[in-house]
Design a protein around this motif. Structure first.
Motif, PDB file in Angstrom:
ATOM      1  N   LEU A 194     -15.758 -26.972  22.832  1.00 23.86           N
ATOM      2  CA  LEU A 194     -16.919 -27.418  24.058  1.00 23.86           C
ATOM      3  C   LEU A 194     -15.164 -26.003  25.158  1.00 23.86           C
ATOM      4  O   LEU A 194     -15.968 -25.692  25.933  1.00 23.86           O
ATOM      5  CB  LEU A 194     -17.166 -27.923  23.897  1.00 23.86           C
ATOM      6  CG  LEU A 194     -18.049 -29.159  23.779  1.00 23.86           C
ATOM      7  CD1 LEU A 194     -18.464 -30.246  23.944  1.00 23.86           C
ATOM      8  CD2 LEU A 194     -19.724 -27.757  23.682  1.00 23.86           C
ATOM      9  N   VAL A 195     -14.603 -26.987  24.457  1.00 25.30           N
ATOM     10  CA  VAL A 195     -12.915 -26.251  26.317  1.00 25.30           C
ATOM     11  C   VAL A 195     -13.215 -25.150  26.278  1.00 25.30           C
ATOM     12  O   VAL A 195     -13.438 -24.025  26.793  1.00 25.30           O
ATOM     13  CB  VAL A 195     -12.151 -27.339  25.642  1.00 25.30           C
ATOM     14  CG1 VAL A 195     -10.664 -26.123  26.208  1.00 25.30           C
ATOM     15  CG2 VAL A 195     -12.445 -28.641  26.114  1.00 25.30           C
ATOM     16  N   CYS A 196     -13.519 -24.320  24.518  1.00 17.92           N
ATOM     17  CA  CYS A 196     -13.072 -22.892  24.369  1.00 17.92           C
ATOM     18  C   CYS A 196     -14.347 -21.843  25.018  1.00 17.92           C
ATOM     19  O   CYS A 196     -14.165 -21.343  25.907  1.00 17.92           O
ATOM     20  CB  CYS A 196     -12.929 -22.479  23.130  1.00 17.92           C
ATOM     21  SG  CYS A 196     -10.625 -23.052  22.613  1.00 17.92           S
ATOM     22  N   LEU A 197     -14.958 -23.264  24.541  1.00 15.05           N
ATOM     23  CA  LEU A 197     -16.116 -22.207  25.424  1.00 15.05           C
ATOM     24  C   LEU A 197     -16.023 -22.131  27.029  1.00 15.05           C
ATOM     25  O   LEU A 197     -16.783 -21.400  27.968  1.00 15.05           O
ATOM     26  CB  LEU A 197     -17.058 -23.241  24.342  1.00 15.05           C
ATOM     27  CG  LEU A 197     -19.262 -22.026  25.311  1.00 15.05           C
ATOM     28  CD1 LEU A 197     -18.980 -21.259  24.347  1.00 15.05           C
ATOM     29  CD2 LEU A 197     -19.871 -22.993  24.790  1.00 15.05           C
ATOM     30  N   VAL A 198     -16.141 -23.162  27.556  1.00 17.14           N
ATOM     31  CA  VAL A 198     -15.304 -22.955  28.691  1.00 17.14           C
ATOM     32  C   VAL A 198     -15.050 -22.594  29.584  1.00 17.14           C
ATOM     33  O   VAL A 198     -15.276 -21.199  30.591  1.00 17.14           O
ATOM     34  CB  VAL A 198     -15.698 -25.207  29.172  1.00 17.14           C
ATOM     35  CG1 VAL A 198     -15.481 -25.005  31.193  1.00 17.14           C
ATOM     36  CG2 VAL A 198     -16.817 -25.720  29.593  1.00 17.14           C
ATOM     37  N   LEU A 199     -14.112 -22.455  29.050  1.00 21.73           N
ATOM     38  CA  LEU A 199     -12.380 -21.757  29.881  1.00 21.73           C
ATOM     39  C   LEU A 199     -12.912 -20.107  28.922  1.00 21.73           C
ATOM     40  O   LEU A 199     -13.164 -19.382  30.381  1.00 21.73           O
ATOM     41  CB  LEU A 199     -11.451 -22.080  28.199  1.00 21.73           C
ATOM     42  CG  LEU A 199     -10.741 -22.556  29.201  1.00 21.73           C
ATOM     43  CD1 LEU A 199      -8.975 -23.447  28.081  1.00 21.73           C
ATOM     44  CD2 LEU A 199      -9.556 -22.565  30.254  1.00 21.73           C
ATOM     45  N   MET A 200     -13.754 -19.893  28.234  1.00 25.73           N
ATOM     46  CA  MET A 200     -14.140 -18.021  28.116  1.00 25.73           C
ATOM     47  C   MET A 200     -15.617 -17.812  29.361  1.00 25.73           C
ATOM     48  O   MET A 200     -15.197 -16.732  30.104  1.00 25.73           O
ATOM     49  CB  MET A 200     -15.365 -18.093  26.461  1.00 25.73           C
ATOM     50  CG  MET A 200     -13.873 -18.543  25.434  1.00 25.73           C
ATOM     51  SD  MET A 200     -14.247 -17.919  23.655  1.00 25.73           S
ATOM     52  CE  MET A 200     -16.201 -17.694  23.382  1.00 25.73           C
ATOM     53  N   THR A 201     -16.110 -18.620  29.561  1.00 24.21           N
ATOM     54  CA  THR A 201     -17.185 -18.315  30.045  1.00 24.21           C
ATOM     55  C   THR A 201     -16.266 -18.447  31.295  1.00 24.21           C
ATOM     56  O   THR A 201     -17.213 -17.987  32.592  1.00 24.21           O
ATOM     57  CB  THR A 201     -18.565 -19.694  30.389  1.00 24.21           C
ATOM     58  OG1 THR A 201     -18.764 -19.925  29.455  1.00 24.21           O
ATOM     59  CG2 THR A 201     -19.568 -19.493  31.185  1.00 24.21           C
ATOM     60  N   ALA A 202     -15.628 -19.367  31.452  1.00 25.40           N
ATOM     61  CA  ALA A 202     -14.969 -19.144  33.396  1.00 25.40           C
ATOM     62  C   ALA A 202     -14.588 -17.831  33.534  1.00 25.40           C
ATOM     63  O   ALA A 202     -14.177 -16.798  34.911  1.00 25.40           O
ATOM     64  CB  ALA A 202     -14.102 -20.339  33.203  1.00 25.40           C
ATOM     65  N   PHE A 203     -13.436 -17.522  32.521  1.00 29.87           N
ATOM     66  CA  PHE A 203     -13.147 -16.006  32.297  1.00 29.87           C
ATOM     67  C   PHE A 203     -13.790 -15.139  32.532  1.00 29.87           C
ATOM     68  O   PHE A 203     -13.989 -14.178  33.021  1.00 29.87           O
ATOM     69  CB  PHE A 203     -12.325 -16.008  31.432  1.00 29.87           C
ATOM     70  CG  PHE A 203     -10.958 -16.971  31.478  1.00 29.87           C
ATOM     71  CD1 PHE A 203     -10.059 -16.618  32.492  1.00 29.87           C
ATOM     72  CD2 PHE A 203     -10.230 -17.424  29.821  1.00 29.87           C
ATOM     73  CE1 PHE A 203      -9.179 -17.842  32.413  1.00 29.87           C
ATOM     74  CE2 PHE A 203      -9.370 -17.790  30.887  1.00 29.87           C
ATOM     75  CZ  PHE A 203      -8.552 -18.270  31.149  1.00 29.87           C
ATOM     76  N   ILE A 204     -15.319 -14.595  31.763  1.00 24.86           N
ATOM     77  CA  ILE A 204     -15.802 -13.781  31.504  1.00 24.86           C
ATOM     78  C   ILE A 204     -16.473 -14.110  32.974  1.00 24.86           C
ATOM     79  O   ILE A 204     -16.981 -12.591  34.049  1.00 24.86           O
ATOM     80  CB  ILE A 204     -16.819 -13.536  30.484  1.00 24.86           C
ATOM     81  CG1 ILE A 204     -16.181 -13.644  29.675  1.00 24.86           C
ATOM     82  CG2 ILE A 204     -18.553 -13.333  30.552  1.00 24.86           C
ATOM     83  CD1 ILE A 204     -17.148 -14.030  28.485  1.00 24.86           C
ATOM     84  N   GLY A 205     -16.661 -15.501  33.867  1.00 26.25           N
ATOM     85  CA  GLY A 205     -17.120 -15.113  35.148  1.00 26.25           C
ATOM     86  C   GLY A 205     -16.376 -14.485  36.130  1.00 26.25           C
ATOM     87  O   GLY A 205     -16.938 -13.914  37.119  1.00 26.25           O
TER      88      GLY A 205
END
Length: 106
Positions: free
Chosen positions: A13-24
């Protein structure tokens, strides 16, 4: 075999949140990142200042917009020399990638 432990699920979940933040926050061909927006605002201000400091140009008639370092000049000027001068002034500003000179002689 993969164990579904609370720790593994939290890591995922932490990896998913970080990836979403960087993509955004990344840029796309039609959208700027936050950093690019700030950089373009600085370029626009510098170009407007340079045009304002040029005594042969009427600053209220020239609009300046910047997108990913590309400066677009639009508006009306009194002569073809003013069109050329505004383009030259804009090109000489630091970090300007190119200039789209859409000024019109009235």
């Amino acid at each position: 075999m993969l164990k579904f432990t609370l720790q593994n699920i939290m890591k995922f979940l932490v990896c998913l949140v970080l990836m979403t933040a960087f993509i955004g926050c990344s840029s796309t061909p039609k959208r700027e990142s936050t950093g690019q927006y700030v950089d373009d605002s600085v370029i626009t201000t510098k170009v407007k200042t340079a045009i304002f400091n040029e005594s042969t140009l009427k600053t209220l008639q020239i609009n300046v917009k910047t997108f990913k370092g590309v400066v677009q000049l639009s508006g009306f000027v009194d002569s073809p020399q003013a069109v050329a001068k505004a383009g030259e002034v804009a090109k000489n500003v630091n970090n300007v990638v190119s200039v789209e000179n859409d000024l019109i002689v009235k």
